[in-house]
Design an enzyme around this catalytic site. Sequence first.
Site, mmCIF file in Angstrom:
data_model
loop_
_atom_site.group_PDB
_atom_site.id
_atom_site.type_symbol
_atom_site.label_atom_id
_atom_site.label_comp_id
_atom_site.label_asym_id
_atom_site.label_seq_id
_atom_site.Cartn_x
_atom_site.Cartn_y
_atom_site.Cartn_z
ATOM 1 N N ASP A 46 0.849 -1.191 0.000
ATOM 2 C CA ASP A 46 0.000 0.000 0.000
ATOM 3 C C ASP A 46 0.890 1.248 0.000
ATOM 4 O OD1 ASP A 46 -1.945 1.952 0.454
ATOM 5 O OD2 ASP A 46 -3.114 0.645 1.751
ATOM 6 N N ASP A 47 0.918 1.980 -1.109
ATOM 7 C CA ASP A 47 1.697 3.215 -1.248
ATOM 8 C C ASP A 47 3.203 2.966 -1.363
ATOM 9 O OD1 ASP A 47 -0.773 4.349 -0.838
ATOM 10 O OD2 ASP A 47 -0.226 5.485 0.948
ATOM 11 N N CYS A 80 -5.546 4.542 -3.563
ATOM 12 C CA CYS A 80 -5.761 3.145 -3.172
ATOM 13 C C CYS A 80 -7.011 2.524 -3.786
ATOM 14 C CB CYS A 80 -5.844 3.034 -1.649
ATOM 15 S SG CYS A 80 -4.388 3.623 -0.766
ATOM 16 N N ASP A 317 -0.453 -0.763 -4.864
ATOM 17 C CA ASP A 317 -1.661 -0.154 -5.432
ATOM 18 C C ASP A 317 -1.382 1.224 -6.035
ATOM 19 O OD1 ASP A 317 -1.253 1.163 -3.039
ATOM 20 O OD2 ASP A 317 -3.249 0.759 -2.221
#
Length: 521
Positions: A46-47, A80, A317
């Site tokens: 995530d990120d 996201c 993502d």
Amino acid sequence: MAQSIKKARTLLLIMFFLILVGTLPACNAIKLAGKDSPSVIIILTDDLDYKLMPFMEHTNSLIGEQGATLTNYFVTSALCCPSRASMFRGQYPHNTQILDNYPGFKSFYLKGEEAQTVAVWLNKSGYNTALIGKYLNNYPFPAGWGYIPPGWTEWDVFLQVTNGGKFGPDYYDYRLNENGITVDYGNNAEEYSTDVIKKKSIDFINRNIEDKSPYFLLISVYAPHGPSEPAPRHANLFADLEYPKGPAFDEQDVSDKPAILQEIAKDGDEFDGGDANNLFRKRVRSVQAVDELVAEVIQLLEKTGQLENTYVVFTSDNGFHIGEHGLPSGKGTPYEEDIHVPFMIRGPGIQANTDVTQMIANIDIAPTVAEIAGASTTDFVDGRSFLPLLQSKIDSDLDWRKALLIEKGIPQLTTLPLQLVLLKPIDVVEYPDSAYDDRLRQVGGGSYKGIRAENFIYIEYENGELEYYDLLNDPYQLDNIASTLAADILASLHEWLTQFKACQADDCRMFDSTVPDILKN
């Protein structure tokens, strides 16, 4: 006479069998997976951005060096929820209508989009399917705490906390929907979310290996998303690490950038090199547990003899910027730091240390996984399977996309289900990566559509501002030359983007593979 009766009975049995087959289309319209069908594991961060990859030793050596690195992999929206929705359905955000993190899951659920996802397609083909970790922003409202979307046979997913003053999902003090049952986790070391996700993933793999069942496993960790909290064992690592500051870091002259980005850059003057170093250290520490997760998954597959029949993917993502173009930390921009994301894959037929240079996007994941599993997709898919690009012998002249659509915004009320328009907002919170995130999402300001081609990127903002970067001569996107382009070039770019931003399925693949003649030089 007896022989005639016997023949009649045989004929009746044949007719009965044919009738029975005709009543079971689900068993005959699809290819059911067998014990030798390849399994697929996607490890989704995530990120995560490219600058973190040098600090993930196991991931690089066990996936990247043993398989293919997709050097030109992009997300079609650098947030996201839109990115994940596109990954699940193989559609651009304007077709999923998930253009922002809000309303996110609510819209995905109320529009019935979960009825056709990669999980549904694989499950219909005989695969066990599991999602462990983060799903879509604002899940599970309004579906309810115990809600499990169609197609998933195993479901261990973060529940976002409301009205309680806690951020969620997170690294500690989070809730999971574990196959319909809500389970609370605290702040003990063993409850660190990446480690819990790893344990559950290992258990799922072991059970399917024992049952000799092919499976699709999406391991969706929260790291390195803010607050980027590391596991206790990694808390003191990299004490002197500095953020690798490229030419775009703390860009001084941003007068060529869109007004909303200039405003954010001006307000972010206090974000300096020291801030970047501190945040980067936290992010590097937080992905060490993810790197360990990768190692344990690969080691288990190798130990059990399943590695050669399993595709393992590592990606994110969206990307992340830290001080580039004078902006504080965050995501959501059309700049390379946010849309150009790491992607590695190993598995059957993929040679070690392979670089795939074609432009590939998150809309391609669902059709690729479906082809691996022998499953059927639906005709709404905008992406395409990149499995042919992974084979040991590929045609270098293979017809492939030359550009893709990049988009971000907030869907208008007219595009949302009536139930969602009337639904009272629920106070769902997630740790903000930056105090400026919300401004980037303002309609008329930060909303945009653009074309990321092989050698340039062109962006139209909703308020009429334009950006154009020549990526061959300006890879760091320092000089916006949109105002210097000839009128016929701008007209062609605008027409191409107008076609692109409303495309569906076959039309998307036509527009992304056909560059207007005037733009080819």
